[in-house]
Design an enzyme around this catalytic site. Structure first.
Site, PDB file in Angstrom:
ATOM      1  CE  LYS A  62       0.393   0.853  -4.760  1.00 46.73           C
ATOM      2  NZ  LYS A  62       0.377   0.854  -3.316  1.00 46.73           N
ATOM      3  NE  ARG A  98       0.895   4.996   5.968  1.00 47.11           N
ATOM      4  CZ  ARG A  98       1.397   3.928   5.792  1.00 47.11           C
ATOM      5  NH1 ARG A  98       1.769   3.076   7.543  1.00 47.11           N
ATOM      6  NH2 ARG A  98       0.905   2.679   5.497  1.00 47.11           N
TER       7      ARG A  98
HETATM    8  N1  BES Z   1      -3.207   2.476  -1.640  1.00 46.65           N
HETATM    9  C1  BES Z   1      -2.704   1.271  -1.309  1.00 46.65           C
HETATM   10  C2  BES Z   1      -3.031   0.713  -0.486  1.00 46.65           C
HETATM   11  C3  BES Z   1      -4.488  -0.222  -1.819  1.00 46.65           C
HETATM   12  C4  BES Z   1      -3.542  -1.642  -1.729  1.00 46.65           C
HETATM   13  C5  BES Z   1      -4.967   0.287  -1.793  1.00 46.65           C
HETATM   14  C6  BES Z   1      -4.361  -2.512  -2.668  1.00 46.65           C
HETATM   15  C7  BES Z   1      -5.726  -0.868  -2.637  1.00 46.65           C
HETATM   16  C8  BES Z   1      -5.650  -2.321  -2.171  1.00 46.65           C
HETATM   17  C9  BES Z   1      -1.797   2.446  -0.632  1.00 46.65           C
HETATM   18  O1  BES Z   1      -1.045   4.226  -0.303  1.00 46.65           O
HETATM   19  C10 BES Z   1      -0.152   1.386  -0.121  1.00 46.65           C
HETATM   20  O2  BES Z   1       0.364   1.564  -0.811  1.00 46.65           O
HETATM   21  N2  BES Z   1      -0.117   0.937   0.754  1.00 46.65           N
HETATM   22  C11 BES Z   1       0.856   0.444   1.466  1.00 46.65           C
HETATM   23  C12 BES Z   1       1.679   0.500   2.417  1.00 46.65           C
HETATM   24  C13 BES Z   1       2.629  -0.016   3.171  1.00 46.65           C
HETATM   25  C14 BES Z   1       4.026   1.084   1.611  1.00 46.65           C
HETATM   26  C15 BES Z   1       3.134   0.076   4.632  1.00 46.65           C
HETATM   27  C16 BES Z   1       1.067  -1.401   1.194  1.00 46.65           C
HETATM   28  O3  BES Z   1      -0.451  -1.276   1.824  1.00 46.65           O
HETATM   29  O4  BES Z   1       1.514  -1.469   0.637  1.00 46.65           O
HETATM   30 MN    MN Z   2       0.691   4.205  -1.833  1.00 49.64          MN
END
Ligand code: BES
Ligand code: MN
Ligand code: ZN
Length: 480
Positions: A262, A336
């Site tokens: 990230k 997931r």
């Molecule tokens: N934990 C994150 C989702 C999240 C983002 C929660 C911001 C709270 C605040 C999750 O694991 C994630 O990173 N999801 C990705 C999925 C994508 C790679 C398809 C996302 O939402 O960017």
């Molecule tokens: Mn994630």
């Protein structure tokens, strides 16, 4: 905070401050005795418009020994016709934060006007208790301000409702503490400790070796990059001999994104990626304390998602407990994978329903902001009940579709599924991914990515972890 209920007149309640809730723009003051004793002070404050009763407006008046309370606090409820249960919570929250900010300890609440509006003072108290929360564990200087005693002035028998409320609010605070705790301390092992602190439940912990033997391959792949040992936590509460309800909470104690790293800005907030798991622990705490006649199995597939020499990588293919293979297209779509294996595990326990709660997608907070949980599922009646529970708790849910076409989004060229299809529809693609694992079992998914954390204070949710899901799920379980 200690709560007592007493049937005495407002003027006789010795306390630092007596809270008087007030609808907007009322001509006469409903608190005649107090007004008289204070030489019409409340009347004069209203006619000069220093206080009008707008929602969350406050006005503090010293009583100078004329009545037993040292001060009275007028709190606005807004227009009489428009007062809702949640507005009562907000006004209660405002009153509590205002008074604890002034270091008041001993407060009393007049229930007269709320009862005359045919509403429940318990909602006002709920807002007050929820607002009375601070996360101070990591501060050297102990600046723990907080209310110590609340006297509810009422001739009604509110004891049972108040006891229930206290159990629910202490579960919310428990969940908030877990989520606010930084990930160097809130590890999967720390979640095990939190689970073991609950009473009247049995806790089973599946470690890495046992998980390998079981075949929780998708879950384990997420944990590979971290030195923190993964813990797949299963908590059973059996208050009734019926088929269990499985409650699964995403429990990524820190989500760096892994190799699909990230951006660093805001990454510190990813300690809240275990908020679903914290909500499940909170629910089990309250349910067991209240001895609810239910059979619940809480599942927390806890792990930390970090990059490293042994981390899983984009392009890897992993095998889930269900047997389906998944191509990893983003190591940041880790939630997931862990929840899918938890669903597979739950199915083997023959549950009547599976509910999962997870900070699953950034797209959830982009779509709904901080205002609603995204709800998806394969069972209309479960979703109806959740909707009803959400209205009562004011933890709103919004139903999102799982159209068959979304299956295309997660088809892989080389495996049964892929875990990410990029940004298009990623809220519902994530839901659809889980649906593939739920199969025929009644299942409901709650994405709390937008609601589990606040950057700004709200009347009854200080900024930081909200503890969302605890009150919603408790209401839901009560409706079953
Ligand atoms: N934990 C994150 C989702 C999240 C983002 C929660 C911001 C709270 C605040 C999750 O694991 C994630 O990173 N999801 C990705 C999925 C994508 C790679 C398809 C996302 O939402 O960017
Ligand atoms: Mn994630
Ligand atoms: Zn995550």
């Amino acid at each position: 905070m200690k709560i007592i209920i007493r049937d005495i007149n407002e003027t006789a309640a010795a306390c630092d401050a007596l809270v008087l809730p007030f609808p907007e723009g009322e001509k006469s003051v409903p608190y005649k005795d107090i007004n008289r004793a204070l030489n019409n002070a409340t009347d004069r404050i209203m006619s000069s418009k220093e206080f009008t009763g707008k929602l969350n407006e406050v006005c503090l008046i010293h009583t100078q020994g004329k009545i037993k309370p040292d001060r009275i606090l007028l709190v606005g409820l807004g227009e009489r016709e428009e007062i809702t249960r949640d507005k009562l919570r907000r006004a209660g929250g405002r009153a509590a934060s205002y008074l604890s900010g002034l270091n008041m300890k001993n407060v009393a609440l007049s229930t007269r006007t709320i009862l005359s509006l045919r509403l429940s003072p318990v909602d006002f108290v709920e807002g007050g208790l929820l607002a009375d929360y601070r996360f101070t564990q990591y501060k050297k200087e102990e600046d723990r301000r907080g209310l110590e005693k609340l006297t509810i002035l009422s001739d009604q028998d509110l004891h049972k409702q108040i006891r229930r409320l206290e159990a629910a609010v202490s579960a919310v605070h428990f969940a908030r503490n877990l989520v606010n705790t930084p990930s160097n301390d809130m590890t999967p092992s720390a979640l095990v400790k939190a689970a073991r602190s609950l009473r009247k439940v049995s806790v089973k912990v599946i470690d890495r070796r046992q998980a390998e033997r079981l075949g929780l391959g998708a879950y384990l792949s997420v944990a590979k990059g971290s030195a923190e040992p993964p813990k797949f936590i299963v908590i059973t509460y059996k208050g009734k001999n019926v088929k269990p309800i499985a409650l699964i909470g995403k429990a990524i104690t820190f989500d760096s994104g892994g190799i699909s790293l990230k951006p660093s800005e805001g990454m510190e907030k990813m300690k809240y990626d275990m908020a679903g798991g914290a909500a499940v622990l909170g629910v089990l705490k309250a349910v067991s304390e209240m001895k609810m006649p239910l059979h619940i199995i809480g599942i927390l597939p806890a792990a930390e998602n970090l990059p490293g020499g042994s981390a899983f990588k984009p392009g890897d293919v992993v095998k889930t407990l269900e047997g389906k293979t998944v191509e990893i297209t983003s190591t940041d779509a880790e939630g997931r994978l862990t929840v899918a294996d938890a669903i597979g595990y739950a199915k083997r326990l023959n549950p009547s329903a599976i509910i999962d709660i997870a900070t699953l997608t950034g797209a959830c907070s982009i779509a709904l902001g901080n205002e609603a949980i995204a709800m998806m599922g394969n069972d209309g009646s479960l979703m109806e009940k959740m909707k009803k529970a959400s209205e009562e708790a004011s933890e709103r849910v919004w139903h999102m579709p799982l159209f068959e076409e979304y299956l295309d989004y997660i088809k892989s060229d080389i495996a049964d599924l892929k875990n990410s299809s990029g940004r298009t529809g990623s809220l519902v693609a994530a839901g659809y991914f889980l649906k593939e694992f739920a199969g025929d079992t009644p299942w409901l998914h709650l994405d709390i990515a937008g609601t589990a954390w606040l950057d700004k204070d709200r009347p009854y949710s200080p900024k930081g972890a909200t503890g969302i899901g605890v009150r919603l799920l408790l209401n839901f379980l009560r409706l079953l």
